[in-house]
Design an enzyme around this catalytic site. Sequence first.
Site, PDB file in Angstrom:
ATOM      1  N   ASP A   7       9.504  -6.550   2.083  1.00  0.00           N
ATOM      2  CA  ASP A   7       9.546  -5.953   3.408  1.00  0.00           C
ATOM      3  C   ASP A   7      10.940  -5.389   3.569  1.00  0.00           C
ATOM      4  O   ASP A   7      11.928  -6.027   3.214  1.00  0.00           O
ATOM      5  CB  ASP A   7       9.224  -6.937   4.524  1.00  0.00           C
ATOM      6  N   SER A   8      10.976  -4.175   4.041  1.00  0.00           N
ATOM      7  CA  SER A   8      12.267  -3.501   4.042  1.00  0.00           C
ATOM      8  C   SER A   8      12.354  -2.555   5.212  1.00  0.00           C
ATOM      9  O   SER A   8      11.364  -2.283   5.895  1.00  0.00           O
ATOM     10  CB  SER A   8      12.432  -2.732   2.736  1.00  0.00           C
ATOM     11  N   ASP A  29      15.263   8.122   2.987  1.00  0.00           N
ATOM     12  CA  ASP A  29      16.238   8.406   1.921  1.00  0.00           C
ATOM     13  C   ASP A  29      17.121   9.631   2.205  1.00  0.00           C
ATOM     14  O   ASP A  29      18.328   9.583   1.974  1.00  0.00           O
ATOM     15  CB  ASP A  29      15.535   8.596   0.569  1.00  0.00           C
ATOM     16  N   HIS A  76       0.851  -1.191   0.000  1.00  0.00           N
ATOM     17  CA  HIS A  76       0.000   0.000   0.000  1.00  0.00           C
ATOM     18  C   HIS A  76       0.889   1.244   0.000  1.00  0.00           C
ATOM     19  O   HIS A  76       0.413   2.351   0.181  1.00  0.00           O
ATOM     20  CB  HIS A  76      -0.922   0.006   1.227  1.00  0.00           C
ATOM     21  N   PHE A 119      11.818   8.493  -0.807  1.00  0.00           N
ATOM     22  CA  PHE A 119      10.793   8.436   0.230  1.00  0.00           C
ATOM     23  C   PHE A 119      11.447   7.967   1.529  1.00  0.00           C
ATOM     24  O   PHE A 119      12.653   7.688   1.591  1.00  0.00           O
ATOM     25  CB  PHE A 119       9.641   7.491  -0.178  1.00  0.00           C
ATOM     26  N   LYS A 126       7.167   2.606  -2.764  1.00  0.00           N
ATOM     27  CA  LYS A 126       7.652   1.285  -3.143  1.00  0.00           C
ATOM     28  C   LYS A 126       7.018   0.806  -4.430  1.00  0.00           C
ATOM     29  O   LYS A 126       7.679   0.197  -5.278  1.00  0.00           O
ATOM     30  CB  LYS A 126       7.265   0.278  -2.056  1.00  0.00           C
TER      31      LYS A 126
HETATM   32  P1  IMP Z   1       7.416  -1.862   5.093  1.00  0.00           P
HETATM   33  O1  IMP Z   1       6.307  -1.393   4.207  1.00  0.00           O
HETATM   34  O2  IMP Z   1       6.977  -2.464   6.370  1.00  0.00           O
HETATM   35  O3  IMP Z   1       8.395  -2.730   4.357  1.00  0.00           O
HETATM   36  O4  IMP Z   1       8.135  -0.519   5.501  1.00  0.00           O
HETATM   37  C1  IMP Z   1       9.437  -0.255   5.173  1.00  0.00           C
HETATM   38  C2  IMP Z   1       9.789   1.139   5.635  1.00  0.00           C
HETATM   39  O5  IMP Z   1      11.219   1.194   5.607  1.00  0.00           O
HETATM   40  C3  IMP Z   1       9.330   2.228   4.699  1.00  0.00           C
HETATM   41  O6  IMP Z   1       8.112   2.784   5.059  1.00  0.00           O
HETATM   42  C4  IMP Z   1      10.450   3.246   4.840  1.00  0.00           C
HETATM   43  O7  IMP Z   1      10.267   3.940   6.019  1.00  0.00           O
HETATM   44  C5  IMP Z   1      11.670   2.383   5.053  1.00  0.00           C
HETATM   45  N1  IMP Z   1      12.302   2.132   3.772  1.00  0.00           N
HETATM   46  C6  IMP Z   1      12.340   0.961   3.094  1.00  0.00           C
HETATM   47  N2  IMP Z   1      12.976   1.100   1.931  1.00  0.00           N
HETATM   48  C7  IMP Z   1      13.338   2.387   1.865  1.00  0.00           C
HETATM   49  C8  IMP Z   1      14.033   3.140   0.871  1.00  0.00           C
HETATM   50  O8  IMP Z   1      14.411   2.685  -0.211  1.00  0.00           O
HETATM   51  N3  IMP Z   1      14.217   4.423   1.175  1.00  0.00           N
HETATM   52  C9  IMP Z   1      13.816   5.000   2.331  1.00  0.00           C
HETATM   53  N4  IMP Z   1      13.146   4.357   3.263  1.00  0.00           N
HETATM   54  C10 IMP Z   1      12.914   3.050   3.038  1.00  0.00           C
END
Ligand code: IMP
Length: 215
Positions: free
Chosen positions: A74-75, A163, A14, A160, A18
């Site tokens: 997931d990140s 970053d 959502h 986002f 991403k």
């Molecule tokens: P997820 O949706 O639970 O995977 O949330 C991952 C969160 O990690 C995101 O909302 C961002 O806050 C952060 N995040 C993950 N990838 C990135 C990126 O490429 N740049 C900046 N923040 C990121």
Amino acid sequence: MSRTLSGKLVIATHNKGKLAEMRELLAPYGVEAISAGELNLPEPDETGFMFSENAAIKSRAAAKATGLPALADDSGVCVDALDGAPGLFSANWAGPGKNFAPAMERVEKELQMREATTPEQRRAHFVSALIVTWPDGHEELFEGRVFGRVVWPPRGTNGFGYDPMFLPDGHQRTFGEMSAEEKHGLPADGSEALSHRARAFQKLARALLRAKTDA
Ligand code: IMP
């Protein structure tokens, strides 16, 4: 046996940032990507203890709800001096309004509380776990990481999340100061991409995708 992805694919996210990155990455492969957000699918609770567990929760829910293969990421960003925080809770630190200015301030405040001022004390890395789940339950996992450090104040307005405060090793500009192409473009010569998600995606592409011209 590994499979090839073609036709429709649900991106189990959502998160518009991403989704935009994933669409750009998938563009050369003739895969029609629709997102869980666009389909109004409910967001499952991310109750895992690892990035890969949370990705699987999302991809399994989307594959089950749509009968289509689903890709989830997931990140998060892990700061060494904060014992890996915000890590799995990277999105939560931004609160329900998903406002990352206070989330970045919190990272900085917690680093200052630990008197982490030198570049070495401010080491951090992003992680991306990408999972594809097919409706029959077959699953494949790909992970990517990018190492660097946290800077203050945040720099740049691109991208986002965190970053603007992440400076990848070997670079002078934060992810927030880089173009989308620099951050997550896939080098034409096949060398390693920069961002964690692009690195995980390169592994996924090698295993599961065929360029449109090969079709
Ligand atoms: P997820 O949706 O639970 O995977 O949330 C991952 C969160 O990690 C995101 O909302 C961002 O806050 C952060 N995040 C993950 N990838 C990135 C990126 O490429 N740049 C900046 N923040 C990121």
